[in-house]
Design an enzyme around this catalytic site. Sequence first.
Site, PDB file in Angstrom:
ATOM      1  N   HIS A  52      81.942 -29.805 127.073  1.00 52.52           N
ATOM      2  CA  HIS A  52      83.038 -29.268 127.880  1.00 52.52           C
ATOM      3  C   HIS A  52      84.374 -29.763 127.344  1.00 52.52           C
ATOM      4  CE1 HIS A  52      79.818 -28.415 130.766  1.00 52.52           C
ATOM      5  NE2 HIS A  52      80.654 -27.560 131.336  1.00 52.52           N
ATOM      6  N   HIS A  53      85.441 -29.236 127.900  1.00 54.18           N
ATOM      7  CA  HIS A  53      86.796 -29.590 127.474  1.00 54.18           C
ATOM      8  C   HIS A  53      87.092 -31.065 127.757  1.00 54.18           C
ATOM      9  CE1 HIS A  53      88.048 -29.456 131.743  1.00 54.18           C
ATOM     10  NE2 HIS A  53      87.202 -28.439 131.819  1.00 54.18           N
ATOM     11  N   MET A 107      90.525 -21.669 138.660  1.00 56.07           N
ATOM     12  CA  MET A 107      89.348 -21.080 139.287  1.00 56.07           C
ATOM     13  C   MET A 107      89.711 -20.359 140.570  1.00 56.07           C
ATOM     14  SD  MET A 107      86.495 -21.049 137.766  1.00 56.07           S
ATOM     15  CE  MET A 107      85.613 -20.538 139.224  1.00 56.07           C
ATOM     16  N   LYS A 135      87.681 -32.592 131.465  1.00 55.40           N
ATOM     17  CA  LYS A 135      86.658 -32.612 132.516  1.00 55.40           C
ATOM     18  C   LYS A 135      86.403 -34.046 132.955  1.00 55.40           C
ATOM     19  CE  LYS A 135      81.996 -30.937 133.647  1.00 55.40           C
ATOM     20  NZ  LYS A 135      82.443 -30.377 134.945  1.00 55.40           N
TER      21      LYS A 135
END
Length: 268
Positions: A155-156, A13, A159
């Site tokens: 989500h993956h 990110m 997470k």
Amino acid sequence: MIRTGVTGIAGKMGSFIGLLVNEAEGMELSGALEAPGHKNIGSDAGLVIGARSLGVAIMDDITKAFAGCDVIIDFTHPDVTMEIAAHAAKAGKGLVIGTTGLTDQQVSGLKKLSKKIPIVFSPNMSIGVNVLFKAVSLLTKLLGDAYDIEIVEAHHKLKKDAPSGTALGIARVIAEARGVKLNDHACYERHGIIGPRPKGEIGIQTVRAGDIIGDHTVLYAGNNERIEITHRAHTRQNFAQGAVRAARWIKDKAPGMYSMMDVLGLVE
């Protein structure tokens, strides 16, 4: 020129955000932070994120890293975020926070700090997700309590927090639209003989699998029909785009706690 600092600059990110800041008109990457002991400490931030040399060294000291910044963008860990927020408040810098998993106590702490500086804090910086928040608020008010509501997020597998900050954000929007407290109506798990669904329950279900970036579906189920609204993130870049837009928006704003709804002009 908006001089911008980015935390976790060498991460996925952070590097996305750094690149967008570097490319944005009227903005410049002026500060870069990484965790103590990180292999890129001392390296040129521009080269680490895949751009040209910017002459901005990656540092592990918050005060030194962001000395020349007007705004800081933070997508890290709740404890780190609170350190960044405390520094920003002391130094008088605007702050954009996309970190998830903060406790109620930590959020209260941010609200206190926002009396000194402007803070944009959102469970999801995606422009599309924030439009979803607005749509969910409207639908919930229009449909009333005759429809059961379920939120399903995926989500993956790496997470760490569950449910996602976005799912909780959606749930809060629903509770607010119904005029109730989320804690009194949320259901995060079902197992065994559970009996009939309680009236007004807000279901929030979690999936963790593979490399899913982020899927959120809100299901409104009536007796004779149902409505489903789904947002799927294809890449993390949409979160970075929203964060950079928020950083541009927050400069020179009055102290206060803002959200992406404020940034996008979606607040009534």
